[in-house]
Design an enzyme around this catalytic site. Structure first.
Site, PDB file in Angstrom:
ATOM      1  CE  LYS A 153      39.429  39.160  31.387  1.00 56.20           C
ATOM      2  NZ  LYS A 153      38.731  40.248  32.087  1.00 56.20           N
TER       3      LYS A 153
HETATM    4  C1  E4P Z   1      40.543  42.098  34.355  1.00 55.76           C
HETATM    5  O1  E4P Z   1      40.614  41.483  33.328  1.00 55.76           O
HETATM    6  C2  E4P Z   1      39.274  42.415  35.045  1.00 55.76           C
HETATM    7  O2  E4P Z   1      38.379  42.919  34.090  1.00 55.76           O
HETATM    8  C3  E4P Z   1      39.419  43.477  36.095  1.00 55.76           C
HETATM    9  O3  E4P Z   1      40.750  43.874  36.258  1.00 55.76           O
HETATM   10  C4  E4P Z   1      38.675  43.228  37.355  1.00 55.76           C
HETATM   11  O4  E4P Z   1      38.897  44.305  38.219  1.00 55.76           O
HETATM   12  P1  E4P Z   1      37.986  44.610  39.491  1.00 55.76           P
HETATM   13  O5  E4P Z   1      38.423  43.724  40.600  1.00 55.76           O
HETATM   14  O6  E4P Z   1      38.270  46.050  39.795  1.00 55.76           O
HETATM   15  O7  E4P Z   1      36.563  44.376  39.068  1.00 55.76           O
END
Ligand code: E4P
Length: 215
Positions: free
Chosen positions: A83
Protein backbone atom coordinates in the site's frame (compact mmCIF):
# COMPACT_ATOMS: atom_id res chain seq x y z
CA UNK A 1 -17.46 -8.59 -6.63
CA UNK A 2 -14.54 -9.70 -4.51
CA UNK A 3 -14.71 -9.31 -0.75
CA UNK A 4 -11.58 -8.41 1.21
CA UNK A 5 -11.50 -8.16 4.99
CA UNK A 6 -10.34 -4.77 6.26
CA UNK A 7 -8.75 -5.95 9.49
CA UNK A 8 -5.50 -7.23 10.96
CA UNK A 9 -7.33 -9.35 13.57
CA UNK A 10 -6.53 -12.95 12.64
CA UNK A 11 -9.49 -14.23 14.70
CA UNK A 12 -11.89 -12.18 12.57
CA UNK A 13 -10.10 -13.22 9.38
CA UNK A 14 -10.31 -16.94 10.29
CA UNK A 15 -14.05 -16.60 11.07
CA UNK A 16 -14.73 -14.89 7.72
CA UNK A 17 -12.60 -17.46 5.86
CA UNK A 18 -14.63 -20.27 7.43
CA UNK A 19 -17.73 -18.62 5.90
CA UNK A 20 -16.08 -18.71 2.45
CA UNK A 21 -16.16 -14.93 2.19
CA UNK A 22 -12.53 -13.82 1.96
CA UNK A 23 -10.77 -13.12 -1.35
CA UNK A 24 -8.07 -10.96 0.24
CA UNK A 25 -7.20 -8.69 3.18
CA UNK A 26 -6.34 -5.01 3.56
CA UNK A 27 -4.46 -3.72 6.58
CA UNK A 28 -3.14 -0.32 7.58
CA UNK A 29 -0.81 0.80 10.39
CA UNK A 30 -3.78 1.70 12.64
CA UNK A 31 -5.32 -1.78 12.26
CA UNK A 32 -1.98 -3.50 12.89
CA UNK A 33 -1.29 -1.31 15.97
CA UNK A 34 -4.56 -2.60 17.48
CA UNK A 35 -3.22 -6.19 17.44
CA UNK A 36 -0.27 -5.31 19.72
CA UNK A 37 1.98 -7.57 17.59
CA UNK A 38 5.01 -6.75 15.39
CA UNK A 39 4.10 -5.51 11.90
CA UNK A 40 5.75 -8.22 9.78
CA UNK A 41 4.55 -10.98 12.10
CA UNK A 42 0.92 -9.92 11.55
CA UNK A 43 1.36 -9.84 7.76
CA UNK A 44 3.00 -13.28 7.81
CA UNK A 45 0.16 -14.70 9.93
CA UNK A 46 -2.47 -13.30 7.57
CA UNK A 47 -0.63 -14.68 4.53
CA UNK A 48 -0.77 -18.09 6.19
CA UNK A 49 -4.57 -17.87 6.50
CA UNK A 50 -5.69 -16.27 3.23
CA UNK A 51 -4.45 -17.22 -0.24
CA UNK A 52 -5.18 -13.89 -1.88
CA UNK A 53 -3.87 -10.33 -2.06
CA UNK A 54 -2.79 -9.04 1.38
CA UNK A 55 -2.18 -5.28 1.55
CA UNK A 56 0.61 -4.03 3.84
CA UNK A 57 1.29 -0.30 4.02
CA UNK A 58 4.58 1.56 3.53
CA UNK A 59 4.98 4.54 5.85
CA UNK A 60 8.06 6.38 4.51
CA UNK A 61 7.39 9.94 3.29
CA UNK A 62 9.73 9.72 0.28
CA UNK A 63 9.83 7.47 -2.78
CA UNK A 64 13.21 6.00 -1.90
CA UNK A 65 12.03 4.95 1.56
CA UNK A 66 8.74 3.59 0.19
CA UNK A 67 10.65 1.53 -2.38
CA UNK A 68 12.90 0.06 0.29
CA UNK A 69 9.84 -0.89 2.35
CA UNK A 70 8.04 -2.21 -0.75
CA UNK A 71 10.93 -4.54 -1.57
CA UNK A 72 11.05 -5.80 2.03
CA UNK A 73 7.28 -6.22 2.41
CA UNK A 74 6.89 -7.99 -0.93
CA UNK A 75 9.63 -10.39 0.22
CA UNK A 76 7.45 -11.59 3.13
CA UNK A 77 5.11 -13.53 0.82
CA UNK A 78 4.20 -13.63 -2.88
CA UNK A 79 0.67 -12.40 -2.08
CA UNK A 80 1.74 -9.18 -0.37
CA UNK A 81 0.49 -6.02 -2.11
CA UNK A 82 2.26 -2.87 -1.00
CA UNK A 83 0.00 0.00 0.00
CA UNK A 84 1.40 3.34 -1.10
CA UNK A 85 -0.23 6.67 -0.21
CA UNK A 86 -1.51 8.88 -3.02
CA UNK A 87 1.23 11.53 -3.07
CA UNK A 88 3.79 12.73 -5.61
CA UNK A 89 6.42 10.56 -3.90
CA UNK A 90 3.94 7.71 -3.80
CA UNK A 91 3.39 7.86 -7.57
CA UNK A 92 7.17 7.75 -8.14
CA UNK A 93 7.38 4.65 -5.95
CA UNK A 94 4.41 3.00 -7.71
CA UNK A 95 6.02 3.52 -11.11
CA UNK A 96 9.23 1.76 -10.04
CA UNK A 97 7.35 -0.98 -8.15
CA UNK A 98 5.32 -1.64 -11.28
CA UNK A 99 8.52 -1.98 -13.36
CA UNK A 100 9.94 -4.37 -10.73
CA UNK A 101 6.77 -6.49 -10.66
CA UNK A 102 5.79 -5.43 -7.11
CA UNK A 103 2.02 -5.10 -6.90
CA UNK A 104 0.71 -1.90 -5.31
CA UNK A 105 -2.50 -0.60 -3.79
CA UNK A 106 -2.64 3.19 -3.87
CA UNK A 107 -4.38 4.25 -0.70
CA UNK A 108 -5.97 7.39 0.76
CA UNK A 109 -7.67 8.28 -2.54
CA UNK A 110 -10.31 10.98 -2.06
CA UNK A 111 -10.78 12.24 -5.63
CA UNK A 112 -11.47 10.27 -8.81
CA UNK A 113 -8.58 11.88 -10.72
CA UNK A 114 -6.15 10.76 -8.01
CA UNK A 115 -7.29 7.22 -8.78
CA UNK A 116 -6.81 7.73 -12.53
CA UNK A 117 -3.26 9.02 -11.99
CA UNK A 118 -2.47 6.05 -9.73
CA UNK A 119 -3.66 3.68 -12.48
CA UNK A 120 -1.51 5.53 -15.01
CA UNK A 121 1.54 5.12 -12.73
CA UNK A 122 0.92 1.35 -12.74
CA UNK A 123 -1.03 0.65 -9.54
CA UNK A 124 -2.61 -2.80 -9.38
CA UNK A 125 -5.32 -1.49 -7.05
CA UNK A 126 -6.63 1.91 -5.99
CA UNK A 127 -8.52 2.45 -2.75
CA UNK A 128 -11.06 5.28 -2.64
CA UNK A 129 -11.94 5.97 1.02
CA UNK A 130 -15.66 6.65 0.89
CA UNK A 131 -16.62 6.67 4.58
CA UNK A 132 -14.11 9.37 5.41
CA UNK A 133 -15.66 11.58 2.69
CA UNK A 134 -19.17 10.87 3.96
CA UNK A 135 -17.88 11.90 7.42
CA UNK A 136 -17.16 15.39 6.08
CA UNK A 137 -20.49 15.63 4.23
CA UNK A 138 -19.25 14.71 0.73
CA UNK A 139 -20.90 11.82 -1.16
CA UNK A 140 -18.04 9.30 -1.22
CA UNK A 141 -19.81 6.92 -3.58
CA UNK A 142 -19.92 9.57 -6.37
CA UNK A 143 -16.13 9.33 -6.56
CA UNK A 144 -16.29 5.54 -6.96
CA UNK A 145 -18.71 5.79 -9.90
CA UNK A 146 -16.57 8.42 -11.62
CA UNK A 147 -13.35 6.50 -11.06
CA UNK A 148 -14.78 3.22 -12.39
CA UNK A 149 -16.05 5.01 -15.51
CA UNK A 150 -12.65 6.64 -16.11
CA UNK A 151 -10.74 3.36 -15.73
CA UNK A 152 -13.18 1.59 -18.08
CA UNK A 153 -12.92 4.39 -20.68
CA UNK A 154 -9.20 3.74 -21.04
CA UNK A 155 -9.16 -0.02 -20.30
CA UNK A 156 -6.86 0.24 -17.29
CA UNK A 157 -6.36 -3.15 -15.61
CA UNK A 158 -6.28 -1.42 -12.19
CA UNK A 159 -8.92 -2.73 -9.78
CA UNK A 160 -10.93 -0.45 -7.50
CA UNK A 161 -11.08 -1.49 -3.84
CA UNK A 162 -13.92 0.44 -2.21
CA UNK A 163 -12.50 1.22 1.23
CA UNK A 164 -13.50 2.98 4.44
CA UNK A 165 -16.85 1.21 4.21
CA UNK A 166 -19.16 1.99 7.11
CA UNK A 167 -22.39 0.10 6.39
CA UNK A 168 -24.36 -2.25 4.12
CA UNK A 169 -25.65 0.47 1.76
CA UNK A 170 -22.04 1.21 0.77
CA UNK A 171 -21.72 -2.45 -0.23
CA UNK A 172 -24.98 -2.43 -2.23
CA UNK A 173 -23.89 0.73 -4.06
CA UNK A 174 -20.43 -0.74 -4.78
CA UNK A 175 -21.98 -3.86 -6.31
CA UNK A 176 -24.43 -1.84 -8.41
CA UNK A 177 -21.57 0.30 -9.74
CA UNK A 178 -19.55 -2.82 -10.59
CA UNK A 179 -16.65 -2.12 -8.22
CA UNK A 180 -14.04 -4.88 -8.39
CA UNK A 181 -13.60 -5.24 -4.62
CA UNK A 182 -15.12 -4.09 -1.33
CA UNK A 183 -12.95 -4.26 1.77
CA UNK A 184 -15.07 -4.78 4.85
CA UNK A 185 -14.58 -4.43 8.59
CA UNK A 186 -15.81 -7.67 10.22
CA UNK A 187 -18.85 -5.96 11.78
CA UNK A 188 -20.09 -4.87 8.33
CA UNK A 189 -19.74 -8.43 6.99
CA UNK A 190 -21.69 -9.68 10.01
CA UNK A 191 -24.50 -7.19 9.30
CA UNK A 192 -24.65 -8.28 5.65
CA UNK A 193 -25.16 -11.89 6.70
CA UNK A 194 -27.71 -11.46 9.45
CA UNK A 195 -31.33 -10.30 9.25
CA UNK A 196 -33.90 -10.18 12.08
CA UNK A 197 -36.58 -11.79 9.85
CA UNK A 198 -34.22 -14.73 9.20
CA UNK A 199 -33.77 -15.15 12.98
CA UNK A 200 -37.50 -14.94 13.77
CA UNK A 201 -38.23 -17.30 10.84
CA UNK A 202 -35.82 -19.88 12.25
CA UNK A 203 -37.42 -19.56 15.73
CA UNK A 204 -40.94 -20.07 14.31
CA UNK A 205 -39.92 -23.10 12.22
CA UNK A 206 -38.20 -24.63 15.26
CA UNK A 207 -41.27 -24.02 17.47
CA UNK A 208 -43.56 -25.60 14.85
CA UNK A 209 -41.15 -28.52 14.30
CA UNK A 210 -41.50 -29.38 18.00
CA UNK A 211 -45.30 -29.66 17.54
CA UNK A 212 -44.92 -32.39 14.90
CA UNK A 213 -45.93 -35.76 16.44
CA UNK A 214 -43.04 -38.21 16.82
CA UNK A 215 -43.56 -41.63 15.16
C1 E4P B 1 -8.53 0.44 3.55
O1 E4P B 1 -7.63 -0.08 2.96
C2 E4P B 1 -8.40 1.08 4.87
O2 E4P B 1 -7.68 0.21 5.71
C3 E4P B 1 -9.72 1.33 5.55
O3 E4P B 1 -10.80 0.98 4.73
C4 E4P B 1 -9.84 2.65 6.23
O4 E4P B 1 -11.11 2.72 6.81
P1 E4P B 1 -11.49 3.78 7.95
O5 E4P B 1 -11.79 5.07 7.29
O6 E4P B 1 -12.71 3.19 8.59
O7 E4P B 1 -10.31 3.85 8.88
Amino acid sequence: MKIFMDTADVGEIREAVSMGMVDGVTTNPSLIAKTGKPFNQVIEEICGIVDGPISAEAVSPDAEGMLKEARELSGIHKNVVVKIPMTTEGLKAVKICSAEGIKTNVTLVFQSLQGLLAAKAGAGYVSPFIGRLDDICQEGMDMVGDLLAMLRNYNYPTEVIVASIRHSIHVVQSALLGAHVVTLPFKVLDRLVNHPLTDSGIEKFLADYKKIPKP
